[in-house]
Design a protein around this motif. Structure first.
Motif, short mmCIF file in Angstrom:
data_model
loop_
_atom_site.label_atom_id
_atom_site.label_comp_id
_atom_site.label_asym_id
_atom_site.label_seq_id
_atom_site.Cartn_x
_atom_site.Cartn_y
_atom_site.Cartn_z
N LEU A 80 0.84 -1.20 0.00
CA LEU A 80 0.00 0.00 0.00
C LEU A 80 0.88 1.25 0.00
O LEU A 80 2.05 1.20 0.39
N PRO A 81 0.33 2.40 -0.42
CA PRO A 81 1.04 3.66 -0.24
C PRO A 81 1.38 3.86 1.24
O PRO A 81 0.57 3.52 2.11
N SER A 82 2.57 4.38 1.52
CA SER A 82 3.05 4.43 2.89
C SER A 82 2.11 5.19 3.82
O SER A 82 1.90 4.78 4.96
N GLU A 83 1.52 6.28 3.35
CA GLU A 83 0.65 7.07 4.21
C GLU A 83 -0.58 6.27 4.64
O GLU A 83 -0.93 6.23 5.82
N LYS A 84 -1.23 5.60 3.68
CA LYS A 84 -2.41 4.80 4.03
C LYS A 84 -2.02 3.61 4.88
O LYS A 84 -2.74 3.22 5.81
N ALA A 85 -0.85 3.01 4.58
CA ALA A 85 -0.40 1.85 5.35
C ALA A 85 -0.21 2.22 6.82
O ALA A 85 -0.60 1.46 7.72
N LEU A 86 0.36 3.39 7.07
CA LEU A 86 0.57 3.81 8.45
C LEU A 86 -0.74 4.14 9.16
O LEU A 86 -0.90 3.87 10.35
N LEU A 87 -1.68 4.72 8.44
CA LEU A 87 -2.98 4.99 9.05
C LEU A 87 -3.67 3.68 9.46
O LEU A 87 -4.25 3.57 10.54
N ILE A 88 -3.59 2.68 8.58
CA ILE A 88 -4.19 1.38 8.90
C ILE A 88 -3.44 0.74 10.06
O ILE A 88 -4.04 0.21 11.01
N ALA A 89 -2.09 0.80 10.01
CA ALA A 89 -1.28 0.17 11.04
C ALA A 89 -1.54 0.78 12.41
O ALA A 89 -1.46 0.08 13.43
N SER A 90 -1.88 2.07 12.46
CA SER A 90 -2.11 2.71 13.75
C SER A 90 -3.36 2.18 14.44
O SER A 90 -3.52 2.35 15.64
N HIS A 91 -4.24 1.52 13.68
CA HIS A 91 -5.46 0.95 14.26
C HIS A 91 -5.35 -0.55 14.51
O HIS A 91 -6.30 -1.17 15.01
N LEU A 92 -4.23 -1.15 14.13
CA LEU A 92 -4.04 -2.58 14.33
C LEU A 92 -3.60 -2.85 15.76
O LEU A 92 -3.01 -2.00 16.42
N PRO A 93 -3.81 -4.08 16.26
CA PRO A 93 -3.26 -4.44 17.56
C PRO A 93 -1.73 -4.38 17.51
O PRO A 93 -1.13 -4.45 16.45
N GLY A 94 -1.09 -4.33 18.69
CA GLY A 94 0.34 -4.07 18.79
C GLY A 94 1.23 -4.88 17.88
O GLY A 94 2.00 -4.36 17.12
N THR A 95 1.17 -6.22 17.94
CA THR A 95 2.11 -7.03 17.17
C THR A 95 1.89 -6.87 15.68
O THR A 95 2.82 -6.91 14.89
N ALA A 96 0.65 -6.67 15.28
CA ALA A 96 0.39 -6.52 13.86
C ALA A 96 0.90 -5.19 13.34
O ALA A 96 1.47 -5.10 12.26
N SER A 97 0.72 -4.16 14.13
CA SER A 97 1.15 -2.84 13.66
C SER A 97 2.66 -2.74 13.58
O SER A 97 3.19 -1.87 12.90
#
Length: 392
Positions: A40-57
């Protein structure tokens, strides 16, 4: 992309809002999350990652271009502004805006702007809820809020974040025009990445190298610095060679060469580590280099004295057992050399990274290679010179 399950998942994630995409990815295996986010584009990837549980993010923190390749200023970490409203908007209108906003969890402040998008003030959620519905944002806003300029250095931004502890910060361009927001977690993620990369950089390991880097690429990154290390090692060997006759006549000195080199090298690495930390966190901006040098000189002399006393006793005992002449003078040579070497290594630990930075190089890159060379030349050269002058 093909019609594989991964392709379908990627397409679906790419079409969803960050919160919904995180909910969908949360139930997937770690390697799948990692693969989807890195495509994914880095900006969208980080937005999604910020909502993931700890190990996933964490997967995006390890691989995202935003983390591994950040350089320079806060503009690199900037997200699109959200929660931006004109100063003429009423409190009732602002609340209606928030209710209909899809990413409500991202709202911490309302950023109040004029018709030209100049940042006029901010409104906290508490002030918004307690205000009269008919009041305008211009009436209840906090004027002249703190904001980063787009060209603010990363270390300066982190220092400001440490003082203020805001969740996110506005970023302004020319004429105080609001151009984006920076989340505090991105700043600290950056600084953690920079500090964790220093241990590898000090021995010539490129920041971009990972455990998954292929052999040829890893060889290309590492080998040039090994050649540099070899050349600097020759310099230290040349100094020892100059005193070959002294070593041949006083064999006990050869036993203590690695002891001296190890202690002075470790002292220098301590000074190097604290200097690199100061550079990374921006602490040297308000702390005079001369004061840091004085501190490391005193610390080096103190450490050299106490370590030197133990080494001198060891030399005296060893010289007595091995039958070497003048064991007390040998012990004195070791003591003086240890004090001098540790003091000098403290100076080099400060000057090496600062000099590299002065010439536009990464202050952490291969700094320990140069530090080790300087400390070896100083320590072994001083010990052999003193032995030659006092004993021969």
């Amino acid at each position: 992309m093909d019609s594989s399950p991964h392709s379908k998942l990627f397409t679906k994630v790419a079409s969803l809002e960050p919160i919904s995409a995180a909910a969908l990815l949360g139930g997937q295996p770690q390697h799948t999350i990692h693969q989807v986010l890195t495509e994914l584009p880095s900006e969208k990837a980080l937005l999604i990652a910020s909502h993931l549980p700890g190990t996933a993010s964490q997967s995006i923190a390890e691989t995202s271009e935003l983390v591994s390749g950040i350089k320079g200023t806060v503009e690199t970490l900037m997200s699109a502004p959200i929660g931006v409203l004109p100063q003429t908007t009423t409190v009732a209108g602002a609340l209606d805006y928030i209710v209909h906003l899809q990413e409500v969890s991202s709202i911490t402040y309302i950023y109040v702007v004029d018709d030209s998008s100049h940042l006029m003030g901010v409104v906290a959620m508490r002030d918004l809820l307690l205000a009269s519905p008919a009041q305008t944002l211009g009436e209840i806003m906090t004027e002249n809020p703190f904001a980063f300029s787009a060209d603010t250095d990363m270390s300066q931004a982190v220092n400001e974040a440490l003082k203020r502890h805001y969740r996110l910060y506005p970023v302004v361009g020319d004429n105080n025009r609001l151009i984006g927001l920076v989340f505090s977690w991105k700043l600290f993620e950056y600084i953690a990445t920079e500090i964790s990369a220093q241990s590898g950089s000090m021995v010539g390991l490129d920041k971009e190298e990972r455990v998954t880097t292929n052999i040829l690429e890893a060889f290309r990154m590492r080998h040039p610095w090994l050649q540099v290390n070899l050349i600097t090692a020759f310099a230290a060997a040349f100094v020892v060679g100059m005193f070959e006759d002294t070593i041949a006549r006083i064999v006990a000195l050869a036993v203590f060469l690695p002891v001296l080199a190890g202690q002075s090298g470790n002292t220098g690495c301590q000074a190097l580590a604290i200097t690199l930390r100061g550079i990374t966190l921006g602490e040297l901006g308000g702390y005079p280099v001369s004061k840091l040098l004085r501190k490391e000189i005193v610390l080096g002399a103190m450490n050299g004295l106490f370590v030197g006393v133990v080494a001198a006793i060891a030399m005296w005992l060893y010289a007595g057992v091995s039958g070497a002449e003048q064991p007390m003078m040998l012990a004195l040579v070791i003591l003086i050399a240890m004090i001098g070497a540790c003091t000098g290594s403290g100076i080099f630990g400060v000057l090496v990274p600062l000099t590299l930075r002065r010439f536009g190089a990464d202050p952490a890159m291969a700094s320990s290679i140069f530090l080790t060379t300087f400390t070896d030349i100083l320590g072994m050269g001083l010990m052999l010179f003193l032995a030659t002058a006092l004993l021969l």
